[in-house]
Design an enzyme around this catalytic site. Structure first.
Site, mmCIF file in Angstrom:
data_model
loop_
_atom_site.group_PDB
_atom_site.id
_atom_site.type_symbol
_atom_site.label_atom_id
_atom_site.label_comp_id
_atom_site.label_asym_id
_atom_site.label_seq_id
_atom_site.Cartn_x
_atom_site.Cartn_y
_atom_site.Cartn_z
ATOM 1 N N CYS A 77 0.820 -1.210 0.000
ATOM 2 C CA CYS A 77 0.000 0.000 0.000
ATOM 3 C C CYS A 77 0.851 1.255 0.000
ATOM 4 O O CYS A 77 0.345 2.345 -0.197
ATOM 5 C CB CYS A 77 -0.896 0.063 1.227
ATOM 6 S SG CYS A 77 -2.171 -1.155 1.195
ATOM 7 N N CYS B 296 -3.687 8.332 5.960
ATOM 8 C CA CYS B 296 -2.429 8.315 6.710
ATOM 9 C C CYS B 296 -2.679 8.629 8.191
ATOM 10 O O CYS B 296 -2.017 8.092 9.078
ATOM 11 C CB CYS B 296 -1.439 9.342 6.157
ATOM 12 S SG CYS B 296 -0.844 8.925 4.520
#
Ligand SMILES: Cc1ncc(COP(=O)(O)O)c(C=O)c1O
Ligand SMILES: Cc1ncc(COP(=O)(O)O)c(C=O)c1O
Lengths: 394, 138, 394, 138
Positions: free
Chosen positions: D34, D103
């Site tokens: 990812c 994030c």
């Protein structure tokens, strides 16, 4: 009579304003980054695009998320019409309502769609160059995907009853697009209040650069792309952003929508003076409604002479003007707009459009009123057609 | 659509504008619907075109080609005038935009039409000499 | 080590050159007429467009009649592919051949066409980033309408065997389009000699403005419009001509195609120095063939760290670089080009593209070779992934 | 995609970079496929987080959120750290681009993961306290 230079063709295109050019300049050689790039040079460009988008949104009463930059008014029209057509075809709706006197960016698009199996109704205009909302209402069918009616006509300057038409569309559950290329910066627009679903505009008509346009698309309407590719414009319009032109458009639309009413009053007064001056010439007529008209638009038919010859002779006097729309000045057919008004071919051939702005002085107006009759007299003096008109009248 | 300087000159200062009274030949071609009408007047003495004038309704190219055509035939013999081609008019004007070529055809035809009239007035059947002159298509 | 500013992202976009800007400037505020207008101000603009078209044609070995100005490389790609698709669908040909590593302007267009019922074959690339013409040959069927293969890849800079592919297409009677956005101005192109039927280019990759592009279409190929409307571009692409940008593109392409070979040699030498310098860092690899490669392209995978973080840190050292293509730097997926090369996701995430031009000095190169290892070391020092790589290796 | 000055600052000068030897809690989240891996180390004395450090592989936002998250929990109690939300991290960084919000979720989860490890090491089942931590989808 001292020769002047008068640019009276602002409906064809406008000069980039000093304000706009100054805003653009840094983005050519110094702030040249790609807005998609991650480094500061890129991010600063992205910020510039965001700021410009906010300005455009504000000027139109829209949300910045509803503003998509395109390369011109024509692209916006094409995208809006083909986009909605494709979107609604999936729901079995393949009928479009437009009018007979749209710009070719609309008409040639609907003609293209007709060849692809879409059905199009062309609503007429009355002898004053206005659309009757009732005609639009009557034209809407169960399978109507889109109504597209221009906000103001580019040749005769007539302003259409956009709010009434938008209301009818809303009632009927039909999407409404307007080509506002000639209207933006000249009349007050508020897309949300006015119920407009899609709107096209073009930068070079309001002192931004050529080659930049906008399509406003109301939130929730998800038309397919016309130009596929990178993720620019939320993935809806690919191509590296034309940052200088976008920045310039932001400034231009801010400037253009400032004091619209005040500017409009001033221009209207001087326009009326010119209209009255030119109409003193025998065998002339004003095309389009005198009141429901863009402040700066003058369109007069002058019998017995041909439009292009008027323009060339006016040019030798330093006056830049137009006859019909600029894009078709290479063509031989008389303007479809004037024919739609009911003018004969002969008369339609001899039309003069002056599109003025608030930089036009009283002296300029006097000059125009002095020069136009001279030019007309000269051309009529050797026109075999004029001879016939005079003789028939006797 | 670009006009040469010559076209602009012949448009802004057209030569031979006007009518000739008692012309020996008058020809008209074109129609208002198409946007162009040219009428040409010729004065002919002893087979020489001593004067030529025109009246034209039309675009810049129509006026410029009328002007140039009259210039090209003035002072020449009728025989030479019969050989005038639209190409010669275009060349003399340093070219015409493609969409305006038809104006030069009109100018050629207007000359021919005036010459037809001249022969007819002389009691001569013009068709074997000048040919049929087609009206432009609408 | 003194901080420098080094723009090493010319494949994303370039600065407008001084030459180009100077040529453009008069057309903003003074020579602003509409090329379709009949008066001198308009005619002068038309002449400027004609001159620019001649320059573009000359640079490509084409006829000016084959040059159509568009708003960007993406529009050119869309127009070429959708246009040929529509044209040939009428003859029952609904199959397109392209490659896996095209720009999104091509890939998203072919994906759109797939949804519309077209069939598309994606030819693979080898581990050096090159297409085998034999694969193209094998992919062509009786119902193939178009082969579209990029001239040079925007990420890894590999130059494809365009002439061989064009020849195969000609033998098979299939139209051939190439996206030459990255190639123009860097490699010698002659569309007629090379047998190219359609070619896309974009101004902002060769120091012209953003928002101007070209589609070359070989005489005799009559693709339908993407943008309908006025009579501009021989009626094939509507919209008032972006005269300043067009004029600028004429100058830019003239400048860019001057001394291609000489420039190329100079850039290649300095590029190789940088490549060798960076490859000294352990766990790095050059992506794409070293020789069949654009002179200015450097693309290196650096294990254990992520691309965006490299770019941001390089930016703090004044170096503008890219990772994958700029248009997708907002996206989270690793580059489809690097994956197509056979890189794992992990490695593909950590790629660095530098695209340099002949203004890059030896000192600049030394600075890059000094800074990149520092940045890599820093990021690896707190990368949990790097830890794993090192430990596995031990 | 616009990063705030705070994000750029926390990226270029990340706080609390590194490892803690004999940490009381270590958590790792994400995967290389990812494009993001965060590992967080906590030193905890008397229920107070006396030190926090991280190692991160990932984009600018991943590094900046790691840095900010460690800053936000350092010196606070474990209970307060448990209440850390991704939203708080985003706000402390003056916002994140929409595509980078994930994030901040990773940063929150990395803290939770380290706290889970802390509880586990203490012989306490972390799930009722910290909850399940999902790996991000590929
Ligand atoms: C190979 C390639 N094709 C197409 C494009 C799109 O060009 P533009 O940004 O002018 O639309 C680019 C650059 O972004 C490119 O590198
Ligand atoms: C009403 C209207 N629509 C569309 C256009 C097309 O705009 P552009 O030249 O920016 O494509 C124009 C101007 O040419 C116009 O007047």
């Amino acid at each position: 009579m001292k020769k002047r230079f008068i640019y009276a063709d602002n409906a064809a295109t406008t000069a980039v304003s000093e304000n706009v050019l100054n805003a653009m300049l840094p983005y050519f050689r110094y702030e040249y980054g790609n807005p998609s790039s991650i480094y500061k040079l890129g991010r600063d460009n992205e910020q510039a695009v965001i700021d410009a988008r906010n300005k455009v949104a504000k000027a139109l009463g829209a949300d910045p998320k509803e503003i998509f930059f395109t390369s011109c008014g024509s692209e916006s029209d094409n995208w809006a019409i083909k986009g909605v057509a494709e979107l609604m075809a999936a729901k079995g709706k393949k009928h479009i309502v437009t009018s007979v006197f749209e710009h070719h960016a609309v008409l040639h698009t609907t003609e293209y769609l007709q060849k692809k199996g879409y059905d199009v109704t062309y609503v007429p205009i009355n002898e004053k160059g206005l659309i009757d909302p009732e005609d639009v209402k009557k034209a809407i069918r169960d399978d109507t995907a889109l109504v597209t009616i221009m906000y103001a006509n580019n040749e005769i300057g007539t302003i259409q009853p956009i709010e009434e038409i938008a209301k009818i569309c809303k009632e009927k559950g039909v999407l409404f697009h307007t080509d506002a290329v000639q209207a933006v910066g000249h009349v007050n627009i508020d897309v949300h209040k006015q119920g407009i679903d899609l709107l096209s505009l073009s930068g070079h008509k309001i002192h931004a650069q050529k080659g930049i346009g906008v399509l406003y698309v109301r939130k929730g309407i998800n038309i397919p792309n016309l130009i596929h590719g990178g993720g620019q414009e939320k993935g809806k319009r690919a191509g590296t952003e034309n940052v200088p032109a976008i920045v310039g458009l932001g400034v231009a639309i801010e400037d253009a929508t400032k004091n619209i009413d005040e500017k409009g009053k001033k221009i209207t007064a001087i326009r009326n003076k010119i209209i009255d001056g030119i109409l003193k010439i025998p065998y002339t007529r004003l095309n389009g409604d005198r009141d429901k008209r863009l402040p700066g638009n003058i369109n007069i038919s002058i019998e017995g002479i041909e439009g292009e010859s008027i323009l060339l002779l006016l040019d030798s006097y330093g006056i830049c003007a137009s006859s019909g729309s600029a894009c078709t000045s290479g063509s031989l057919d008389p303007s479809h707009v004037l024919l739609a008004l009911g003018l004969t071919h002969e008369v339609a051939h001899g039309s003069l459009r002056l599109s003025i702005e608030d930089d036009l002085t009283e002296d300029d107006a006097d000059y125009i009123i002095e020069v136009v009759p001279k030019v007309v007299e000269r051309l009529r003096s050797f026109s075999p057609l004029w001879e016939g008109i005079i003789n028939n009248a006797v | 659509m670009l006009y040469s300087d010559k076209v602009i000159d012949h448009f802004t200062n057209p030569r031979n504008v006007g009518e000739i009274e008692n012309a020996d030949g008058v020809g008209e071609i074109g129609n208002a619907k198409c946007g162009d009408i040219m009428r040409m007047y010729l004065k002919i003495d002893d087979g020489i075109i001593t004067d030529a004038k025109f009246k034209t309704f039309g675009c810049g190219a129509a006026i410029a080609t009328s002007s140039m055509a009259t210039e090209l035939i003035k002072g020449n013999s009728v025989e030479d005038a019969l050989k005038l081609t639209n190409k010669a008019v275009v060349e003399a004007l340093d070219g015409l935009p493609p969409v305006k070529i038809h104006c030069s055809v009109l100018a050629e035809d207007a000359v021919k039409s005036a010459l037809s009239d001249y022969y007819t007035k002389q009691g001569i059947d013009p068709v074997p000499i000048v040919g049929e002159i087609k009206e432009p298509e609408e």
